[in-house]
Design a protein around this motif. Sequence first.
Motif, mmCIF file in Angstrom:
data_model
loop_
_atom_site.group_PDB
_atom_site.id
_atom_site.type_symbol
_atom_site.label_atom_id
_atom_site.label_comp_id
_atom_site.label_asym_id
_atom_site.label_seq_id
_atom_site.Cartn_x
_atom_site.Cartn_y
_atom_site.Cartn_z
ATOM 1 N N ALA A 91 0.817 -1.216 0.000
ATOM 2 C CA ALA A 91 0.000 0.000 0.000
ATOM 3 C C ALA A 91 0.849 1.263 0.000
ATOM 4 C CB ALA A 91 -0.925 0.004 1.219
ATOM 5 N N GLN A 92 2.116 1.145 0.384
ATOM 6 C CA GLN A 92 2.989 2.318 0.449
ATOM 7 C C GLN A 92 3.769 2.558 -0.839
ATOM 8 O OE1 GLN A 92 4.950 3.021 4.388
ATOM 9 N NE2 GLN A 92 4.235 0.957 4.832
ATOM 10 N N PHE A 93 3.611 1.669 -1.819
ATOM 11 C CA PHE A 93 4.298 1.878 -3.096
ATOM 12 C C PHE A 93 3.802 3.180 -3.731
ATOM 13 C CE2 PHE A 93 5.436 -2.799 -4.319
ATOM 14 C CZ PHE A 93 6.196 -2.879 -3.169
ATOM 15 N N GLN A 94 4.723 4.006 -4.165
ATOM 16 C CA GLN A 94 4.375 5.268 -4.814
ATOM 17 C C GLN A 94 4.342 5.046 -6.331
ATOM 18 O OE1 GLN A 94 3.521 8.059 -3.013
ATOM 19 N NE2 GLN A 94 3.753 6.723 -1.233
ATOM 20 N N LEU A 144 0.750 -8.753 -1.024
ATOM 21 C CA LEU A 144 1.464 -7.630 -1.626
ATOM 22 C C LEU A 144 0.636 -6.978 -2.726
ATOM 23 C CD1 LEU A 144 4.180 -6.058 -1.715
ATOM 24 C CD2 LEU A 144 4.909 -7.676 -3.497
ATOM 25 N N LEU A 145 0.080 -7.799 -3.610
ATOM 26 C CA LEU A 145 -0.768 -7.270 -4.687
ATOM 27 C C LEU A 145 -1.992 -6.565 -4.119
ATOM 28 C CD1 LEU A 145 -1.376 -7.044 -7.721
ATOM 29 C CD2 LEU A 145 -2.521 -9.272 -7.559
ATOM 30 N N SER A 146 -2.547 -7.111 -3.049
ATOM 31 C CA SER A 146 -3.720 -6.519 -2.419
ATOM 32 C C SER A 146 -3.434 -5.097 -1.954
ATOM 33 C CB SER A 146 -4.167 -7.361 -1.221
ATOM 34 O OG SER A 146 -4.516 -8.664 -1.617
ATOM 35 N N GLY A 147 -2.292 -4.899 -1.323
ATOM 36 C CA GLY A 147 -1.946 -3.572 -0.844
ATOM 37 C C GLY A 147 -1.712 -2.579 -1.959
ATOM 38 N N VAL A 148 -1.093 -3.032 -3.039
ATOM 39 C CA VAL A 148 -0.752 -2.127 -4.142
ATOM 40 C C VAL A 148 -2.004 -1.594 -4.831
ATOM 41 C CG1 VAL A 148 0.357 -1.954 -6.402
ATOM 42 C CG2 VAL A 148 1.510 -3.166 -4.541
ATOM 43 N N VAL A 149 -2.954 -2.486 -5.160
ATOM 44 C CA VAL A 149 -4.108 -2.061 -5.957
ATOM 45 C C VAL A 149 -5.352 -1.768 -5.136
ATOM 46 C CG1 VAL A 149 -3.277 -3.274 -8.001
ATOM 47 C CG2 VAL A 149 -4.865 -4.425 -6.453
ATOM 48 N N GLY A 150 -5.413 -2.231 -3.883
ATOM 49 C CA GLY A 150 -6.550 -1.896 -3.042
ATOM 50 C C GLY A 150 -7.662 -2.926 -3.015
ATOM 51 N N ALA A 182 -8.146 -9.008 7.029
ATOM 52 C CA ALA A 182 -6.789 -8.708 7.508
ATOM 53 C C ALA A 182 -6.023 -7.842 6.513
ATOM 54 C CB ALA A 182 -6.036 -10.012 7.766
ATOM 55 N N ASN A 183 -6.092 -8.187 5.229
ATOM 56 C CA ASN A 183 -5.345 -7.444 4.220
ATOM 57 C C ASN A 183 -5.903 -6.042 4.012
ATOM 58 O OD1 ASN A 183 -3.508 -9.467 3.676
ATOM 59 N ND2 ASN A 183 -4.737 -10.371 2.071
ATOM 60 N N SER A 184 -7.216 -5.899 4.087
ATOM 61 C CA SER A 184 -7.830 -4.586 3.883
ATOM 62 C C SER A 184 -7.457 -3.646 5.025
ATOM 63 C CB SER A 184 -9.351 -4.717 3.766
ATOM 64 O OG SER A 184 -9.707 -5.491 2.637
ATOM 65 N N LEU A 185 -7.479 -4.162 6.251
ATOM 66 C CA LEU A 185 -7.060 -3.349 7.391
ATOM 67 C C LEU A 185 -5.590 -2.958 7.275
ATOM 68 C CD1 LEU A 185 -8.856 -5.280 10.278
ATOM 69 C CD2 LEU A 185 -9.292 -2.908 9.612
#
Length: 256
Positions: A91-94, A144-150, A182-185
Amino acid sequence: MDPTTLALLLIVLFFFIAMLYSGIGFGGGSSYLALLSIFYTNFEFIRTTALACNIAVVLGSVLLYYKNGLMDWKRFLPFVAVSIPAAFIGAQFQLSQQVFFILLGFTLIASAVLLLVKTLQSLHTNTKSYPAGSTVALGGGVGLLSGVVGIGGGVFLSPVLNLMRWDEPRKIAALASFFILANSLSGLGGLVASGSLGTDFSLQLLLLFAVFAGGQLGIRLSLGMLKPQLIKSLTAVLVLYVGVRLVLMYSVGIKI
């Protein structure tokens, strides 16, 4: 489309997405992303909203599965132990707007294919055992993919585990709900930590209320009047269309 009409349209659509998918362990994240990307270009707002809506839907599903004794914590925790930090980092990837939407497009295409695979899968009773390393790799990669794309990642995890015959379908649905929660949080936490939280509180609160109400209704009602396979297939077609549309628009400039 004026903002009021658009908001009403999204509220209705989000309500029905949550209602249809809450009962099978999904939060509807890929569909929220698909719809939002049609009308908005602010990707921080898009993924923040999708993650928050996921949480509102699957929290009820997790509680229901827990009440029915389907939460196998010993087997579930290794997945999220790896996926939580991976989602937080992702989620922090710019990313630039172009890169984000191209990646989102390919993600939606993949999720549509996996959703169709899940629709065609038959129920199974025999299960197989796998080494712990496969759990770590799968949980970490999807996280990891979940955090990047939401997204929560359940739309990837569930079909793969069903193909692997990891456990009975109800247990896999329970894991998918817990995994998405868990991943969404974690993904939201990553957005906050990186200062990438996209907010439009008035609209987001309305959408959260819509998906919470839809999710609660979907968990409790029998949708016997509708064929789940048809619902999944139609949703997969929508997600596939939006995915192809985004890839073409942001990679070669073609609008469809």
